[in-house]
Design an enzyme around this catalytic site. Structure first.
Site, PDB file in Angstrom:
ATOM      1  N   ARG A 140       0.831  -1.226   0.000  1.00 36.97           N
ATOM      2  CA  ARG A 140       0.000   0.000   0.000  1.00 36.97           C
ATOM      3  C   ARG A 140       0.857   1.265   0.000  1.00 36.97           C
ATOM      4  O   ARG A 140       0.500   2.250   0.650  1.00 36.97           O
ATOM      5  CB  ARG A 140      -0.936   0.048   1.205  1.00 36.97           C
ATOM      6  N   ARG A 176      -3.885   6.658   0.468  1.00 38.13           N
ATOM      7  CA  ARG A 176      -4.466   7.867   1.063  1.00 38.13           C
ATOM      8  C   ARG A 176      -3.542   8.654   1.971  1.00 38.13           C
ATOM      9  O   ARG A 176      -3.800   9.826   2.235  1.00 38.13           O
ATOM     10  CB  ARG A 176      -5.740   7.497   1.832  1.00 38.13           C
ATOM     11  N   ARG A 228      -7.016  11.075  -6.811  1.00 38.49           N
ATOM     12  CA  ARG A 228      -8.248  10.330  -6.563  1.00 38.49           C
ATOM     13  C   ARG A 228      -9.473  11.236  -6.704  1.00 38.49           C
ATOM     14  O   ARG A 228     -10.498  10.832  -7.245  1.00 38.49           O
ATOM     15  CB  ARG A 228      -8.199   9.720  -5.166  1.00 38.49           C
ATOM     16  N   ASP A 240      -6.719  -3.104  -7.533  1.00 36.81           N
ATOM     17  CA  ASP A 240      -7.251  -3.760  -6.342  1.00 36.81           C
ATOM     18  C   ASP A 240      -7.471  -5.233  -6.649  1.00 36.81           C
ATOM     19  O   ASP A 240      -7.726  -5.602  -7.796  1.00 36.81           O
ATOM     20  CB  ASP A 240      -8.571  -3.123  -5.895  1.00 36.81           C
ATOM     21  N   TYR A 289     -14.522 -12.337   0.169  1.00 36.10           N
ATOM     22  CA  TYR A 289     -15.304 -11.141  -0.194  1.00 36.10           C
ATOM     23  C   TYR A 289     -16.530 -11.511  -1.031  1.00 36.10           C
ATOM     24  O   TYR A 289     -17.598 -10.921  -0.892  1.00 36.10           O
ATOM     25  CB  TYR A 289     -14.423 -10.137  -0.950  1.00 36.10           C
TER      26      TYR A 289
HETATM   27  O1  CP3 Z   1      -0.033  -1.667  -2.498  1.00 33.66           O
HETATM   28  C1  CP3 Z   1      -0.309  -0.783  -3.329  1.00 33.66           C
HETATM   29  O2  CP3 Z   1       0.087   0.397  -3.230  1.00 33.66           O
HETATM   30  C2  CP3 Z   1      -1.057  -1.207  -4.576  1.00 33.66           C
HETATM   31  C3  CP3 Z   1      -2.469  -1.057  -4.551  1.00 33.66           C
HETATM   32  C4  CP3 Z   1      -3.355  -1.992  -3.770  1.00 33.66           C
HETATM   33  C5  CP3 Z   1      -4.616  -1.569  -3.269  1.00 33.66           C
HETATM   34  N1  CP3 Z   1      -5.258  -2.651  -2.767  1.00 33.66           N
HETATM   35  C6  CP3 Z   1      -5.148  -0.203  -3.355  1.00 33.66           C
HETATM   36  C7  CP3 Z   1      -6.252   0.192  -2.477  1.00 33.66           C
HETATM   37  C8  CP3 Z   1      -3.229  -3.356  -3.472  1.00 33.66           C
HETATM   38  C9  CP3 Z   1      -2.055  -4.281  -3.718  1.00 33.66           C
HETATM   39  C10 CP3 Z   1      -4.446  -3.749  -2.849  1.00 33.66           C
HETATM   40  C11 CP3 Z   1      -4.720  -5.149  -2.437  1.00 33.66           C
HETATM   41  C12 CP3 Z   1      -5.918  -5.426  -1.639  1.00 33.66           C
HETATM   42  N2  CP3 Z   1      -7.182  -4.925  -1.788  1.00 33.66           N
HETATM   43  C13 CP3 Z   1      -5.982  -6.406  -0.613  1.00 33.66           C
HETATM   44  C14 CP3 Z   1      -4.831  -7.293  -0.177  1.00 33.66           C
HETATM   45  C15 CP3 Z   1      -3.847  -6.585   0.651  1.00 33.66           C
HETATM   46  C16 CP3 Z   1      -4.321  -6.114   1.998  1.00 33.66           C
HETATM   47  O3  CP3 Z   1      -4.359  -4.894   2.180  1.00 33.66           O
HETATM   48  O4  CP3 Z   1      -4.645  -6.971   2.820  1.00 33.66           O
HETATM   49  C17 CP3 Z   1      -7.294  -6.412  -0.105  1.00 33.66           C
HETATM   50  C18 CP3 Z   1      -7.818  -7.287   1.017  1.00 33.66           C
HETATM   51  C19 CP3 Z   1      -8.053  -5.477  -0.870  1.00 33.66           C
HETATM   52  C20 CP3 Z   1      -9.496  -5.184  -0.743  1.00 33.66           C
HETATM   53  C21 CP3 Z   1      -9.730  -3.785  -0.329  1.00 33.66           C
HETATM   54  N3  CP3 Z   1      -9.469  -2.677  -1.122  1.00 33.66           N
HETATM   55  C22 CP3 Z   1     -10.273  -3.328   0.888  1.00 33.66           C
HETATM   56  C23 CP3 Z   1     -10.697  -4.221   2.045  1.00 33.66           C
HETATM   57  C24 CP3 Z   1     -10.323  -1.940   0.802  1.00 33.66           C
HETATM   58  C25 CP3 Z   1     -10.926  -1.010   1.792  1.00 33.66           C
HETATM   59  C26 CP3 Z   1     -10.144  -0.867   3.011  1.00 33.66           C
HETATM   60  C27 CP3 Z   1      -9.349   0.402   2.972  1.00 33.66           C
HETATM   61  O5  CP3 Z   1      -8.147   0.363   3.250  1.00 33.66           O
HETATM   62  O6  CP3 Z   1      -9.995   1.440   2.724  1.00 33.66           O
HETATM   63  C28 CP3 Z   1      -9.764  -1.556  -0.439  1.00 33.66           C
HETATM   64  C29 CP3 Z   1      -9.593  -0.184  -0.930  1.00 33.66           C
HETATM   65  C30 CP3 Z   1      -8.222   0.222  -1.405  1.00 33.66           C
HETATM   66  N4  CP3 Z   1      -7.393  -0.534  -2.170  1.00 33.66           N
HETATM   67  C31 CP3 Z   1      -7.610   1.490  -1.197  1.00 33.66           C
HETATM   68  C32 CP3 Z   1      -6.387   1.482  -1.879  1.00 33.66           C
HETATM   69  C33 CP3 Z   1      -5.391   2.596  -2.009  1.00 33.66           C
HETATM   70  C34 CP3 Z   1      -8.238   2.647  -0.459  1.00 33.66           C
HETATM   71  C35 CP3 Z   1      -9.198   3.262  -1.430  1.00 33.66           C
HETATM   72  C36 CP3 Z   1      -9.358   4.713  -1.318  1.00 33.66           C
HETATM   73  O7  CP3 Z   1      -8.576   5.484  -1.940  1.00 33.66           O
HETATM   74  O8  CP3 Z   1     -10.313   5.083  -0.643  1.00 33.66           O
END
Ligand code: CP3
Length: 363
Positions: free
Chosen positions: A34, A38, A47, A84, A161
Site C-alpha cells: 500500500r 491515502r 483520486r 485492487d 469477499y
Molecule cells: O499496495 C499498493 O500500493 C497497490 C495497490 C493496492 C490496493 N489494494 C489499493 C487500495 C493493493 C495491492 C491492494 C490489495 C488489496 N485490496 C488487498 C490485499 C492486501 C491487503 O491490504 O490486505 C485487499 C484485502 C483489498 C481489498 C480492499 N481494497 C479493501 C478491504 C479496501 C478497503 C479498506 C481500505 O483500506 O480502505 C480496499 C480499498 C483500497 N485498495 C484502497 C487502496 C489505495 C483505499 C481506497 C481509497 O482510496 O479510498
C-alpha cells in the site's frame, strides 16, 4: 568444460529482483505494501480528479500516475501496480462498489453451488484491459532499473469477499460453506484459480517483473483448512504461471499469507520464490525453518510508522542485525500502510534500511 551446460539466464541487476532470487546485494531493497494510497496528499489529489477509488483503478493514466508517486517521492526499490484485488470478481460478473468509510461491497454475494453459474471466466485482454493498459503506461514512465510488481488476491481471500459480500470480522458465511458445502467452495476456488492464472500471465506479458499473491485472510483458517482451501489453490496458480521471460530471466512469485507464521513449511510447498511475512514471525526464525532456498519479505509492524524517527531507526537496526549478512531479504512492512501515517516518516525508514544493511554487510 561441459559443452552440454545450458546457457545460464542473465542475472538481474535491480536490488529487488536480485534479492528475490537470493543473489548477493550491496544493500537490502525496500518497498511497502500500500505504498500508493491515502496517506499521500498527491494520491488524494488524483483520486479526487478520478471521482472515486474504482474509477481511479479504471483510468490507466491516473492509475499509472499514483503508482509512480511513492517511487518518485521516496526512491523505493520497486513499484507496485495500482489496482485492487477485487477487480477480478468484478470482471467475473459480480457488482462491486467501494462505499465511503465502509470498504468493498458486493450486492449479491454467492451462497450456493448454482450461484457459480453467474460467474464467467474473464479474458483479461477484454474485461481487465484497463489494468493491462495501466501496466504499459507505468512501464513507459518508470525508470528501466525499477521493477514493477503485479499482483492478485489468492482464491481464498477473493472468495471471502465474494461469499461474505464485503469485509468480514468472523467469516461466518464462508466458514459455513467450508464445513457444510465444500463442493460449492471448491467450485468457486477452482474458477478463481483459472481466472487468476490468466490474469497474472497477462500482467506478465504486458510488463510486470514479479508478482505477489495477497492471501490476506489465510490466517483465519486452521492448518488442514489452510492447506486445502488457501495453499492448494495458490500452488495451482504458481504452477500455471509463465515465469520465464523470452530472454530467460525469471519472474519471481511472492506469496503473502497474513497471520500464517505457523504455516511457513506449508507455504514453502507452493512453488513460490519469496515468502512474505507479517510482523509476528522473527525473520531469522523463518530463515532457519525454511533454509536459504526462499527469499523472505517483511516484516516490521506497520504501526512502527506512528513511532518517533529514533524508534523507527532502532527497530530497523534490530530487525536487520538479527537477520545478519544473509542474502534473500526484501524489506517491507508486515502489512499495508495505514491511511493516517505521516508521509515524512517513510524517508526515515528507507534511509535506515539502506544505512544499516550496508553497515552490516561491510563488516
Ligand atoms: O499496495 C499498493 O500500493 C497497490 C495497490 C493496492 C490496493 N489494494 C489499493 C487500495 C493493493 C495491492 C491492494 C490489495 C488489496 N485490496 C488487498 C490485499 C492486501 C491487503 O491490504 O490486505 C485487499 C484485502 C483489498 C481489498 C480492499 N481494497 C479493501 C478491504 C479496501 C478497503 C479498506 C481500505 O483500506 O480502505 C480496499 C480499498 C483500497 N485498495 C484502497 C487502496 C489505495 C483505499 C481506497 C481509497 O482510496 O479510498
Amino acid at each position: 568444460m561441459n559443452s552440454h551446460r545450458a546457457v545460464s539466464p542473465p542475472e538481474p541487476q535491480s536490488l529487488f529482483l536480485r534479492a528475490s532470487l537470493g543473489l548477493e546485494v550491496e544493500q537490502t531493497p525496500i518497498w511497502l505494501m500500500r505504498q500508493a494510497g491515502r496517506y499521500l496528499p498527491e494520491y488524494r489529489e488524483v483520486r479526487k480528479k478520478a471521482g472515486d477509488f474504482l474509477s481511479l483503478c479504471k483510468n490507466p493514466d491516473l492509475a499509472a500516475q499514483v503508482t509512480l508517486q511513492p517511487v518518485e517521492r521516496f526512491g523505493l526499490d520497486a513499484a507496485i501496480l495500482f489496482s485492487d484485488i477485487l477487480v477480478v470478481p468484478e470482471a467475473m460478473g459480480m457488482v462491486l462498489q467501494f462505499l465511503e468509510g465502509e470498504g468493498p461491497h458486493f450486492s449479491k454475494p454467492l451462497t450456493r453451488l448454482s450461484d457459480l453459474d453467474r460467474l464467467n471466466l474473464p479474458d483479461p485482454e477484454v474485461q481487465l484491459d484497463y489494468v493491462l493498459a495501466t501496466i504499459r503506461a507505468i512501464r513507459r514512465q518508470l525508470p528501466a532499473h525499477i521493477p514493477l510488481i503485479g499482483f492478485s488476491g489468492s482464491p481464498w481471500t477473493l472468495a471471502t469477499y465474494m461469499v461474505e459480500g464485503g469485509s468480514s470480522k468472523k467469516f461466518t458465511q464462508i466458514k459455513t460453506a467450508l464445513y457444510n458445502d465444500p463442493v460449492f467452495l471448491e467450485g468457486l476456488l477452482e474458477r478463481l484459480v483459472t481466472a487468476v492464472v490468466h490474469y497474472l500471465n497477462a500482467q506478465i506479458a504486458h510488463g510486470v517483473d514479479a508478482v505477489q499473491i495477497f492471501d490476506t485472510w489465510g490466517g483465519v483458517l486452521g492448518p488442514e483448512e489452510y492447506r486445502r482451501f488457501s495453499l492448494e489453490p495458490m500452488a495451482r496458480i504458481v504452477a500455471g504461471l509463465n515465469r520465464q521471460r523470452p530472454d530467460g530471466s525469471r519472474v519471481p512469485v511472492i506469496v503473502f499469507s497474513k497471520g500464517c507464521g505457523g504455516y511457513l513449511e506449508t507455504i514453502a510447498t507452493s512453488g513460490c520464490d519469496v515468502i512474505g511475512l507479517d510482523w509476528t514471525t522473527p525473520l531469522a526464525q523463518a530463515r532457519s525453518r525454511l533454509g536459504p532456498g526462499f527469499a523472505l519479505q517483511g516484516n516490521l509492524d506497520p504501526a512502527i510508522l506512528y513511532a518517533s524517527p529514533q524508534r523507527i531507526r532502532s527497530e530497523v537496526r534490530r530487525l536487520l542485525e538479527a537477520f545478519g549478512k544473509q542474502n534473500g531479504h526484501i524489506f517491507n512492512l508486515g502489512h499495508g500502510m495505514e491511511p493516517n501515517i505521516d508521509p515524512n516518516k517513510v524517508p526515515v525508514l528507507v534511509e535506515a534500511v539502506r544505512e544499516e544493511s550496508r553497515r552490516i554487510r561491510a563488516r
